[in-house]
Enzyme design. Sequence first.
Site, PDB file in Angstrom:
ATOM      1  N   ALA A  11     131.376 109.491-113.287  1.00  0.00           N
ATOM      2  CA  ALA A  11     132.037 108.359-112.621  1.00  0.00           C
ATOM      3  C   ALA A  11     131.028 107.252-112.352  1.00  0.00           C
ATOM      4  CB  ALA A  11     132.684 108.833-111.330  1.00  0.00           C
ATOM      5  N   THR A  90     122.369 109.608-119.969  1.00  0.00           N
ATOM      6  CA  THR A  90     121.513 110.150-121.039  1.00  0.00           C
ATOM      7  C   THR A  90     120.159 109.447-120.967  1.00  0.00           C
ATOM      8  OG1 THR A  90     122.531 108.515-122.525  1.00  0.00           O
ATOM      9  CG2 THR A  90     123.393 110.747-122.622  1.00  0.00           C
ATOM     10  N   GLU A 159     130.524 102.900-125.815  1.00  0.00           N
ATOM     11  CA  GLU A 159     131.011 101.802-124.967  1.00  0.00           C
ATOM     12  C   GLU A 159     130.088 100.591-125.130  1.00  0.00           C
ATOM     13  OE1 GLU A 159     133.890 101.436-123.303  1.00  0.00           O
ATOM     14  OE2 GLU A 159     133.005  99.450-123.297  1.00  0.00           O
ATOM     15  N   LYS A 218     125.998 102.374-132.171  1.00  0.00           N
ATOM     16  CA  LYS A 218     125.743 102.012-130.774  1.00  0.00           C
ATOM     17  C   LYS A 218     124.254 101.737-130.548  1.00  0.00           C
ATOM     18  CE  LYS A 218     125.966 101.318-126.511  1.00  0.00           C
ATOM     19  NZ  LYS A 218     126.534 100.112-125.945  1.00  0.00           N
ATOM     20  N   THR A 220     122.131 100.929-132.757  1.00  0.00           N
ATOM     21  CA  THR A 220     121.766  99.757-133.565  1.00  0.00           C
ATOM     22  C   THR A 220     122.198  98.460-132.882  1.00  0.00           C
ATOM     23  OG1 THR A 220     122.096 101.142-135.509  1.00  0.00           O
ATOM     24  CG2 THR A 220     121.921  98.779-135.884  1.00  0.00           C
ATOM     25  N   ALA A 221     123.396  98.458-132.303  1.00  0.00           N
ATOM     26  CA  ALA A 221     123.889  97.238-131.634  1.00  0.00           C
ATOM     27  C   ALA A 221     122.935  96.866-130.497  1.00  0.00           C
ATOM     28  CB  ALA A 221     125.302  97.467-131.094  1.00  0.00           C
ATOM     29  N   PHE A 270     113.935  91.657-120.621  1.00  0.00           N
ATOM     30  CA  PHE A 270     115.216  92.327-120.407  1.00  0.00           C
ATOM     31  C   PHE A 270     115.019  93.598-119.600  1.00  0.00           C
ATOM     32  CE2 PHE A 270     113.960  93.802-124.773  1.00  0.00           C
ATOM     33  CZ  PHE A 270     113.856  95.166-124.537  1.00  0.00           C
ATOM     34  N   CYS A 274     120.075 100.419-120.519  1.00  0.00           N
ATOM     35  CA  CYS A 274     120.375 100.734-121.920  1.00  0.00           C
ATOM     36  C   CYS A 274     119.316 100.322-122.934  1.00  0.00           C
ATOM     37  CB  CYS A 274     121.699 100.094-122.307  1.00  0.00           C
ATOM     38  SG  CYS A 274     123.077 100.838-121.440  1.00  0.00           S
ATOM     39  N   ARG A 344     118.275  99.405-112.600  1.00  0.00           N
ATOM     40  CA  ARG A 344     117.531 100.250-113.547  1.00  0.00           C
ATOM     41  C   ARG A 344     116.731  99.384-114.533  1.00  0.00           C
ATOM     42  NH1 ARG A 344     122.320 104.355-115.192  1.00  0.00           N
ATOM     43  NH2 ARG A 344     123.551 102.466-114.893  1.00  0.00           N
ATOM     44  N   ARG A 440     113.923  82.715-115.117  1.00  0.00           N
ATOM     45  CA  ARG A 440     115.243  82.675-115.765  1.00  0.00           C
ATOM     46  C   ARG A 440     115.636  81.276-116.230  1.00  0.00           C
ATOM     47  NH1 ARG A 440     117.693  87.454-117.177  1.00  0.00           N
ATOM     48  NH2 ARG A 440     117.092  89.062-115.719  1.00  0.00           N
TER      49      ARG A 440
HETATM   50  P1  NAD Z   1     125.485 106.561-114.487  1.00  0.00           P
HETATM   51  O1  NAD Z   1     124.223 107.235-114.126  1.00  0.00           O
HETATM   52  O2  NAD Z   1     125.923 105.360-113.728  1.00  0.00           O
HETATM   53  O3  NAD Z   1     126.691 107.628-114.393  1.00  0.00           O
HETATM   54  C1  NAD Z   1     126.648 108.913-114.920  1.00  0.00           C
HETATM   55  C2  NAD Z   1     127.388 109.856-113.970  1.00  0.00           C
HETATM   56  O4  NAD Z   1     127.478 111.147-114.581  1.00  0.00           O
HETATM   57  C3  NAD Z   1     126.682 110.071-112.621  1.00  0.00           C
HETATM   58  O5  NAD Z   1     127.545 109.693-111.562  1.00  0.00           O
HETATM   59  C4  NAD Z   1     126.354 111.583-112.608  1.00  0.00           C
HETATM   60  O6  NAD Z   1     126.480 112.167-111.317  1.00  0.00           O
HETATM   61  C5  NAD Z   1     127.406 112.127-113.552  1.00  0.00           C
HETATM   62  N1  NAD Z   1     127.065 113.423-114.141  1.00  0.00           N
HETATM   63  C6  NAD Z   1     125.906 113.807-114.736  1.00  0.00           C
HETATM   64  N2  NAD Z   1     126.002 115.069-115.183  1.00  0.00           N
HETATM   65  C7  NAD Z   1     127.245 115.503-114.874  1.00  0.00           C
HETATM   66  C8  NAD Z   1     127.944 116.716-115.083  1.00  0.00           C
HETATM   67  N3  NAD Z   1     127.372 117.739-115.720  1.00  0.00           N
HETATM   68  N4  NAD Z   1     129.201 116.823-114.617  1.00  0.00           N
HETATM   69  C9  NAD Z   1     129.793 115.795-113.978  1.00  0.00           C
HETATM   70  N5  NAD Z   1     129.193 114.613-113.753  1.00  0.00           N
HETATM   71  C10 NAD Z   1     127.927 114.471-114.196  1.00  0.00           C
HETATM   72  O7  NAD Z   1     125.384 106.239-116.033  1.00  0.00           O
HETATM   73  P2  NAD Z   1     126.138 105.071-116.833  1.00  0.00           P
HETATM   74  O8  NAD Z   1     125.413 103.777-116.679  1.00  0.00           O
HETATM   75  O9  NAD Z   1     127.590 105.128-116.518  1.00  0.00           O
HETATM   76  O10 NAD Z   1     125.884 105.540-118.328  1.00  0.00           O
HETATM   77  C11 NAD Z   1     126.570 106.641-118.874  1.00  0.00           C
HETATM   78  C12 NAD Z   1     126.363 106.647-120.386  1.00  0.00           C
HETATM   79  O11 NAD Z   1     126.942 105.467-120.946  1.00  0.00           O
HETATM   80  C13 NAD Z   1     124.899 106.635-120.824  1.00  0.00           C
HETATM   81  O12 NAD Z   1     124.787 107.400-121.988  1.00  0.00           O
HETATM   82  C14 NAD Z   1     124.639 105.177-121.145  1.00  0.00           C
HETATM   83  O13 NAD Z   1     123.637 105.022-122.111  1.00  0.00           O
HETATM   84  C15 NAD Z   1     125.970 104.736-121.702  1.00  0.00           C
HETATM   85  N6  NAD Z   1     126.258 103.303-121.549  1.00  0.00           N
HETATM   86  C16 NAD Z   1     125.953 102.646-120.404  1.00  0.00           C
HETATM   87  C17 NAD Z   1     126.272 101.294-120.271  1.00  0.00           C
HETATM   88  C18 NAD Z   1     125.953 100.528-119.015  1.00  0.00           C
HETATM   89  O14 NAD Z   1     126.093  99.312-119.031  1.00  0.00           O
HETATM   90  N7  NAD Z   1     125.542 101.158-117.941  1.00  0.00           N
HETATM   91  C19 NAD Z   1     126.938 100.631-121.311  1.00  0.00           C
HETATM   92  C20 NAD Z   1     127.246 101.334-122.468  1.00  0.00           C
HETATM   93  C21 NAD Z   1     126.902 102.672-122.575  1.00  0.00           C
HETATM   94  C1  UDX Z   2     123.805  95.927-122.767  1.00  0.00           C
HETATM   95  C2  UDX Z   2     124.672  95.468-123.954  1.00  0.00           C
HETATM   96  O1  UDX Z   2     124.839  94.050-123.885  1.00  0.00           O
HETATM   97  C3  UDX Z   2     126.021  96.162-123.923  1.00  0.00           C
HETATM   98  O2  UDX Z   2     126.780  95.819-125.066  1.00  0.00           O
HETATM   99  C4  UDX Z   2     125.787  97.666-123.889  1.00  0.00           C
HETATM  100  O3  UDX Z   2     127.022  98.343-123.813  1.00  0.00           O
HETATM  101  C5  UDX Z   2     124.909  98.057-122.719  1.00  0.00           C
HETATM  102  O4  UDX Z   2     123.665  97.335-122.777  1.00  0.00           O
HETATM  103  P1  UDX Z   2     123.700  95.337-120.183  1.00  0.00           P
HETATM  104  O5  UDX Z   2     122.360  95.976-120.251  1.00  0.00           O
HETATM  105  O6  UDX Z   2     124.654  95.774-119.140  1.00  0.00           O
HETATM  106  O7  UDX Z   2     124.462  95.504-121.588  1.00  0.00           O
HETATM  107  O8  UDX Z   2     123.519  93.745-119.996  1.00  0.00           O
HETATM  108  P2  UDX Z   2     123.072  92.572-120.989  1.00  0.00           P
HETATM  109  O9  UDX Z   2     123.917  91.403-120.714  1.00  0.00           O
HETATM  110  O10 UDX Z   2     122.995  93.008-122.386  1.00  0.00           O
HETATM  111  O11 UDX Z   2     121.616  92.211-120.464  1.00  0.00           O
HETATM  112  C6  UDX Z   2     120.527  93.111-120.632  1.00  0.00           C
HETATM  113  C7  UDX Z   2     119.250  92.437-120.169  1.00  0.00           C
HETATM  114  O12 UDX Z   2     118.879  91.385-121.062  1.00  0.00           O
HETATM  115  C8  UDX Z   2     119.361  91.797-118.802  1.00  0.00           C
HETATM  116  O13 UDX Z   2     118.154  91.990-118.076  1.00  0.00           O
HETATM  117  C9  UDX Z   2     119.563  90.336-119.116  1.00  0.00           C
HETATM  118  O14 UDX Z   2     119.173  89.483-118.084  1.00  0.00           O
HETATM  119  C10 UDX Z   2     118.683  90.187-120.348  1.00  0.00           C
HETATM  120  N1  UDX Z   2     119.043  89.053-121.216  1.00  0.00           N
HETATM  121  C11 UDX Z   2     120.275  89.013-121.795  1.00  0.00           C
HETATM  122  C12 UDX Z   2     118.104  88.066-121.487  1.00  0.00           C
HETATM  123  O15 UDX Z   2     116.985  88.107-120.978  1.00  0.00           O
HETATM  124  N2  UDX Z   2     118.452  87.045-122.324  1.00  0.00           N
HETATM  125  C13 UDX Z   2     119.674  86.971-122.921  1.00  0.00           C
HETATM  126  O16 UDX Z   2     119.904  86.024-123.698  1.00  0.00           O
HETATM  127  C14 UDX Z   2     120.617  87.990-122.646  1.00  0.00           C
END
Ligand code: NAD
Ligand code: UDX
Length: 462
Positions: A11, A90, A159, A218, A220-221, A270, A274, A344, A440
């Site tokens: 969650a 992860t 995602e 993912k 790669t993006a 940055f 992620c 983070r 910034r």
């Molecule tokens: P997060 O740390 O915010 O959330 C992960 C949750 O999973 C935590 O609340 C933790 O308590 C729970 N958890 C861990 N192990 C568990 C288990 N065994 N059973 C039940 N719950 C458990 O992490 P997040 O930012 O939501 O990222 C999750 C994944 O999505 C990662 O792989 C990340 O790379 C990916 N992702 C994150 C973003 C982002 O913007 N944060 C975007 C795209 C993809």
């Molecule tokens: C990123 C990806 O954009 C998203 O698609 C993926 O699912 C998760 O990782 P996020 O990390 O949440 O998303 O934010 P993002 O807007 O990508 O910014 C990442 C970092 O780059 C931030 O610190 C931001 O300030 C910085 N950034 C972004 C720059 O310094 N310059 C830019 O032009 C864009």
Amino acid sequence: MTVKNICCIGAGYVGGPTMAVIALKNPTIAVNVVDINPERIAAWQTDELPIYEPGLLDVVKEARGRNLFFSTNIEKGIREADIIFISVNTPTKTYGIGKGRAADLRFVELCARQIAEVSTSNKIVVEKSTLPVRTAQAINTILSETGSGVKFQVLSNPEFLAEGTAIKDLFAPDRVLIGGDQTPEGLEAIEALTSVYASWVPRERIIQTKLWSSELSKLTANAFLAQRISSINSISALCEATGADVDEVAYAIGTDTRIGSKFLKSSVGFGGSCFQKDILNLVYLCEFFGLPEVAAYWQQVIALNDYQKRRFAMNIIQTLFNTVSGKKIAMLGWAFKKDTNDTRESAAIYVSDYLLNDMAKVHVYDPQVPAKAMYADLDCLGTRNPEHNRELLTVVADPYEVCKDAHAITIITEWDEFKTYDWQRIYDNMMKPAFIFDGRNILDHKKLMDIGFKVKAIGKSY
Ligand code: NAD
Ligand code: UDX
């Protein structure tokens, strides 16, 4: 297959908002978000959500109690579900083989084992977490050894939301990516998940691929997005040396439709959970598969980002007459970007660490990040003990107070409110000469210089 019940394990920043939107757009599907963290689950049940994300509370309030539920009962959630999303963290491994680079998949593995153990009916298991290519194979192996006769289909559905704009991104995604086995059962599972998204995402934006392509897309993006930032940040250093202006260069190159204007904003570096993690993972995979040249190429994106954060901090120290010892430095912003409370890998952590090493007194203001999170970030670095961190770093709740008597102000996060401050009032109450280091480029530098500030900014040479 008609999907009636979804369970999401995790969650967090992804699981919470993603499932809230899926529930909102699919009122006939019960969506259960489960987590091992009871405080997090409790917060999702209140109006003080555990994450700050514009628009999220409205979505949650509409679906919560109707078909969106938050619970710590993971087993029940798994048992009742047709589709289970794994959305757990992860992080980069901090131990053993691949330490500092490979993704730590122990939470994902635990989920797979729990699903295998408690499932009594066939399920589609969806990788929502970002995972190394071919992880589905490991998950499949765990799931297929149960001996219970239950059948599983593993899909990859990474995602792409960005924090701060998660709801906007989820409402209108550029694309939804679904990878699966190209067998009749695999294709049926892909269709079932497609039907969930098709409630609001146009079908032509739902891309269906093989499993490995989806997993690798993912990583790669994120690598491509981060690479653009490191590229423009590398040019920012050259701009400062030559008198070119990085914003003008970014605009000039971005108008070429082949390059495009997005993700060319030069910054202090940055952050976020992620980019660094996923590139390190990509580097590790390349090395694992015997591709050292490819690994070195992507490693450089991280090296440049580290350089940018260090360069910014060193510029502050050198400009303030080669020492910040005992000097008050006001830091505006701690979150890794605006409109989130997530810290983070924020540049703030590293910049403040450099300044604290030079014995500065750093005072921080951030509109969303609590002091507890800032201290936890610094303590995690392990540079100095927790008491020393609390002695040197002060967290302040008021932006004018944080700047009072400061020798310099650093802008770390691009919060919109910083642009609205009474900068004359701030200047009047600072030590002179009064410096601003805009990491910034969000402030009106000419106006600040007219007031009397000495302005240093990324990619500018005033
Ligand atoms: P997060 O740390 O915010 O959330 C992960 C949750 O999973 C935590 O609340 C933790 O308590 C729970 N958890 C861990 N192990 C568990 C288990 N065994 N059973 C039940 N719950 C458990 O992490 P997040 O930012 O939501 O990222 C999750 C994944 O999505 C990662 O792989 C990340 O790379 C990916 N992702 C994150 C973003 C982002 O913007 N944060 C975007 C795209 C993809
Ligand atoms: C990123 C990806 O954009 C998203 O698609 C993926 O699912 C998760 O990782 P996020 O990390 O949440 O998303 O934010 P993002 O807007 O990508 O910014 C990442 C970092 O780059 C931030 O610190 C931001 O300030 C910085 N950034 C972004 C720059 O310094 N310059 C830019 O032009 C864009």
